[in-house]
Design an enzyme around this catalytic site. Sequence first.
Site, PDB file in Angstrom:
ATOM      1  N   SER A   2      74.596 -41.103   3.865  1.00  0.00           N
ATOM      2  CA  SER A   2      74.868 -41.218   5.299  1.00  0.00           C
ATOM      3  C   SER A   2      74.098 -42.347   5.959  1.00  0.00           C
ATOM      4  O   SER A   2      74.289 -42.615   7.137  1.00  0.00           O
ATOM      5  CB  SER A   2      74.499 -39.911   6.004  1.00  0.00           C
ATOM      6  OG  SER A   2      75.150 -38.843   5.392  1.00  0.00           O
ATOM      7  N   GLU A  29      61.749 -33.155   5.736  1.00  0.00           N
ATOM      8  CA  GLU A  29      61.329 -34.323   6.517  1.00  0.00           C
ATOM      9  C   GLU A  29      59.819 -34.353   6.728  1.00  0.00           C
ATOM     10  O   GLU A  29      59.213 -35.424   6.770  1.00  0.00           O
ATOM     11  CB  GLU A  29      62.044 -34.342   7.872  1.00  0.00           C
ATOM     12  CG  GLU A  29      63.559 -34.544   7.797  1.00  0.00           C
ATOM     13  CD  GLU A  29      64.321 -33.273   7.425  1.00  0.00           C
ATOM     14  OE1 GLU A  29      63.715 -32.183   7.432  1.00  0.00           O
ATOM     15  OE2 GLU A  29      65.532 -33.368   7.131  1.00  0.00           O
ATOM     16  N   PHE A  78      65.610 -34.917  13.244  1.00  0.00           N
ATOM     17  CA  PHE A  78      64.858 -34.364  12.117  1.00  0.00           C
ATOM     18  C   PHE A  78      63.610 -35.196  11.821  1.00  0.00           C
ATOM     19  O   PHE A  78      62.545 -34.657  11.539  1.00  0.00           O
ATOM     20  CB  PHE A  78      65.752 -34.277  10.870  1.00  0.00           C
ATOM     21  CG  PHE A  78      67.100 -33.637  11.142  1.00  0.00           C
ATOM     22  CD1 PHE A  78      67.239 -32.671  12.133  1.00  0.00           C
ATOM     23  CD2 PHE A  78      68.226 -34.012  10.423  1.00  0.00           C
ATOM     24  CE1 PHE A  78      68.484 -32.094  12.392  1.00  0.00           C
ATOM     25  CE2 PHE A  78      69.472 -33.435  10.676  1.00  0.00           C
ATOM     26  CZ  PHE A  78      69.604 -32.478  11.663  1.00  0.00           C
TER      27      PHE A  78
END
Lengths: 278, 324
Positions: free
Chosen positions: B45, B66, B91
Amino acid sequence: MIDNRAETTAALKTHAKNMRRLCLQMAYSCGGSAHLGGGLSLIEATAVLYGAVMNTAHCYEYAARDKFILSKGHGVLGFYAALAEFGVIDEKLLDTFLQDGSDLIAHPVMKPELGLETSSGSLGQGISMAAGLALAAKKKGYSFQTYVLCGNGESNEGSVWEACMSAVNFGLDNFTLFLDNNHMQSDGCSENVMNVSDKYAGMLKALGFQVIEIDGNDIGQVYDAFMEPHVPGRPKAIVGNTVKGKGVSFMENNNDWHHGRLTKDQFEAALAEVEAAR
Amino acid sequence: MIEINRSKARLWSRLGARATLGQAILEAAKERDDFYVMSADLAQSSGLVRFREEFPDRFINAGIAEQNMIGLAAGMAKDGTNVFATSFSPFVTMRACEQVRMNMGYMQLNIKTVGLGSGLIMAQLGNSHFGIEDGAVMRAIPGMTVIDPADGVEIVKTVEALCDYKKPAYLRLTGGPGLPIVYEGDIDFQIGKAIQVREGKDISIIATGTMVYYGKAAAEILAQKGIDAAVIDMHTIKPLDSACVDAQLDKKLIVTVEEASIVGGLGSAVAEHLAAKRNKPAQLMLGIKDCFPHAGSYQYLLEQCGLTGEQIAADIEAAFGQMA
């Protein structure tokens, strides 16, 4: 460094005793409260690391200097005492503990020239940092080893397990986690807060760590655990079952000393007990 | 240096912000070997697949974790190495906020976090994925640089500049495929130095990210109504180019526009700077009005938030009318 195990561990035992004395002196002379319980439980770990395991001379270059990360940042008493006991910092610097303008505050503040590799204080972050250091060492061919010390209360943080997962995933056999498992935390016994401190060794094993579970206040066992070679491709974890407040009977397993202030009488009694210990 | 021309500007516009980021990183990696790139299971992505294939040793996947990604990046960056740590904007800035604060703020380690799909471009995915407060949260951290590029060319210039920037920074990416084009050729891009994209004597529109294009579109509409608007691309929200803001004090109105909450972002930064000035124009703050908009298409969201060129022009015209 002395080759002979018996001589080395005997010397380390004396160092550990000196370090407990330094902890009490820092805590008393600062004039306020200090994290005594969790500082005293980890003394054997830092004594062995700084006295026999790590290449810590601060003048060594970055690539060669072994890295120690105090993830449970409130354990500074046992950390600063090791830095002074093994000559990384001048023992006189300990007199500045918690004084305005001092480099030695209640949680480490990064200053590599004083042996303070990172800033900590927010729990559950040091293992990620240590894994990143070890990963970079592998990628760049740095020779240093990375050691990280974390607490059992701290291991309630989910980020601890994210970090442990990644240490296994990246095959970090240049990384050692010491879990100072004193079975207590800020609100008291872990069994009354988050009752899993007896499961951490199994959790680390299940993830794929090389796990050694020991009495973390026994110098010989701590020494042997650190000396045990890494299984290639796997990170190592030493689960040291310890006693919070170790070495001072009125502090042991007494959470009033998680963060407490010593009176003159208490200080003198504690010091006498530490000095008398064999 | 990546060659920049009109056809590349159009290509990056078609690709959108995320794929342009991937291209810029790939091109930079061919020229220098002094940085790593991390993803939290979002290489696909983020346009980073080709980088991962060509430079597998320099790509690190942290998995969907994360907080640990930022901690790992900190360890990797401890020797001064540059590490780009990427994920969707909420995130990387909010899930991992305290790791960012400790490692990039307190320790000032050389990490560049990249917030992908910030603003409203995540459209139907909903507010969980939107970047509304990310810039404000990052701006509040001492010592943090925050950059919100206007278009594909500026994204490429920002990535190049960040490769040589020895401080922590947050790169906020707004807009998607079909990214509006503000620049068709090379630009003189310096972190912390705003770019004037349109001259004007009546008012100043200070915009960031995709809103530079929409601010310019609004200025063209206003020109037909006799209002002469300057448009400034304030790509660096922190440190703010305060000299550039000071140069707008002779205008009748200052307008700030951002694809972000009006709380804490570019508008706030400009207002904070202007607060102590005695003689200053009023400031109209345009952006997402402290709400979670109803998810839908990107265009539907921009309209809901009043962030199309026509809507911006109408709001400015109304405010300007009150000034007279």
